[in-house]
Design an enzyme around this catalytic site. Structure first.
Site, short mmCIF file in Angstrom:
data_model
loop_
_atom_site.label_atom_id
_atom_site.label_comp_id
_atom_site.label_asym_id
_atom_site.label_seq_id
_atom_site.Cartn_x
_atom_site.Cartn_y
_atom_site.Cartn_z
N HIS A 1 -6.39 -78.43 31.20
CA HIS A 1 -6.49 -78.39 29.68
C HIS A 1 -5.00 -78.24 29.24
O HIS A 1 -5.10 -77.82 28.02
CB HIS A 1 -7.37 -77.38 29.13
N PRO B 1 -8.61 -68.79 16.96
CA PRO B 1 -7.75 -67.99 16.35
C PRO B 1 -7.90 -68.10 14.71
O PRO B 1 -8.12 -69.19 14.28
CB PRO B 1 -6.35 -68.40 16.70
N GLU B 2 -7.87 -66.78 14.15
CA GLU B 2 -8.02 -66.82 12.57
C GLU B 2 -6.43 -66.52 12.39
O GLU B 2 -5.52 -66.62 13.23
CB GLU B 2 -8.81 -65.75 12.19
#
Length: 283
Positions: free
Chosen positions: A100, A2-3
């Site tokens: 995860h 993600p940015e």
DNA sequence: ATGGGGGCCTGCCGGC
DNA sequence: TGCCGGCAGGCCCCCA
């Protein structure tokens, strides 16, 4: 992964679940992500109230009523998954834990937040709230691209004399904080600047165009993410992932979207990473 | 000082 | 169908 826009979307999605609420129990299911978790992270989060959720660059900052701030980075593959009721409209069934799921926060009132990160490039740390932004990972960050500190004056000064490609300069978080590979490619396309152009050889007027382009690209992406939040229950509670509408990223060999431009989007590698550009209209 | 490349991990996808 | 190489939106650190 993600940015800045994705991180901001995650922050906004977490706000109604976490802000003002108490973490009943924190389950830390492995010793580390990219780095070891801080000492006793589980007990330092359990029973603690979240006062506010902030964002700095790609980091989410959760201010706690213990005068500590939880600093979270999603890395490449980090996701926040929300289960359980916060409001009736947001209700859906609590999912079982999945592979995860490294950190599980059970929130007072029944919601559950899972930090899931397959590649484990993410991080979590605790810092004293007043000094959170002095954390070693945040201290050197440049201005927020949507804030007042990011201007044509600032960018022009930062690029002056630099021979590095503009692509690399915009990925340098010390120059401007929060851009990643996708939004750099998109912003350069909007500004009609080629990613390989030397950073120090961009005329002042074009630097101004670039600043405007970066702001617009990020603002639109956040708006798109915000609209995806309204019905995120359809996305299994996963925050921050929404349909993007890119002009160059991942569009190799497809026609340039600029009206009247006959060009085709090309992919090439810069410092080991994919760049996408139209070599007809970007110079 | 600055820039380039390696490395950290796992998952997925396309090609053979 | 199965295996393998390549690739992935980040970022620190080392080296030249």
């Amino acid at each position: 992964m993600p940015e800045l826009p994705e991180v901001e979307t995650v922050r906004r999605g977490l706000e109604p679940v976490l802000q003002g609420r108490r973490i009943a129990r924190a389950d830390i299911r492995r010793p580390d992500l990219r780095w070891p978790f801080p000492e006793n992270l589980g007990s330092r989060l359990s029973g603690v109230r979240v006062l506010a959720l902030r964002r700095r660059s790609k980091y989410i900052l959760a201010d706690l009523d213990t005068d500590e701030t939880l600093i979270v980075h999603l890395g490449m593959s980090g996701r926040m998954l929300i289960d359980g009721a916060t409001t009736a409209a947001m209700y859906h069934d609590r999912a079982a834990l999945e592979p995860h799921d490294h950190v599980v926060l059970d929130i007072e009132g029944g919601a559950r937040v899972r930090f899931n990160d397959a590649r484990r490039f993410g991080m979590m740390d605790l810092a004293g709230t007043p000094s959170a932004e002095a954390h070693r990972l945040l201290a050197g960050l440049g201005p927020e691209p949507l804030g007042n500190g990011f201007s044509a004056d600032h960018l022009a000064a930062a690029l002056r004399g630099r021979r590095t490609p503009i692509k690399a300069a915009l990925l340098d978080q010390r120059i401007v904080a929060g851009l990643g590979n996708i939004y750099v490619c998109e912003s350069l396309w909007h500004a009609r600047i080629h990613p390989a152009r030397s950073a120090g050889r961009i005329a002042r007027a074009r630097v101004e165009t670039l600043v405007t382009a970066i702001r617009q690209v990020l603002t639109r992406a956040i708006a798109a993410g915000g609209s995806s939040l309204r019905d995120y229950r359809q996305a299994d509670g996963e925050l921050g992932y929404f349909q993007h509408d890119f002009n160059v990223y991942d569009r190799e060999n497809q026609p340039c979207h600029r009206p009247g431009c006959p060009g085709v989007i090309r992919r090439f590698v810069q410092s080991g990473r994919s760049s996408y550009s139209c070599n007809t209209c970007q110079r």
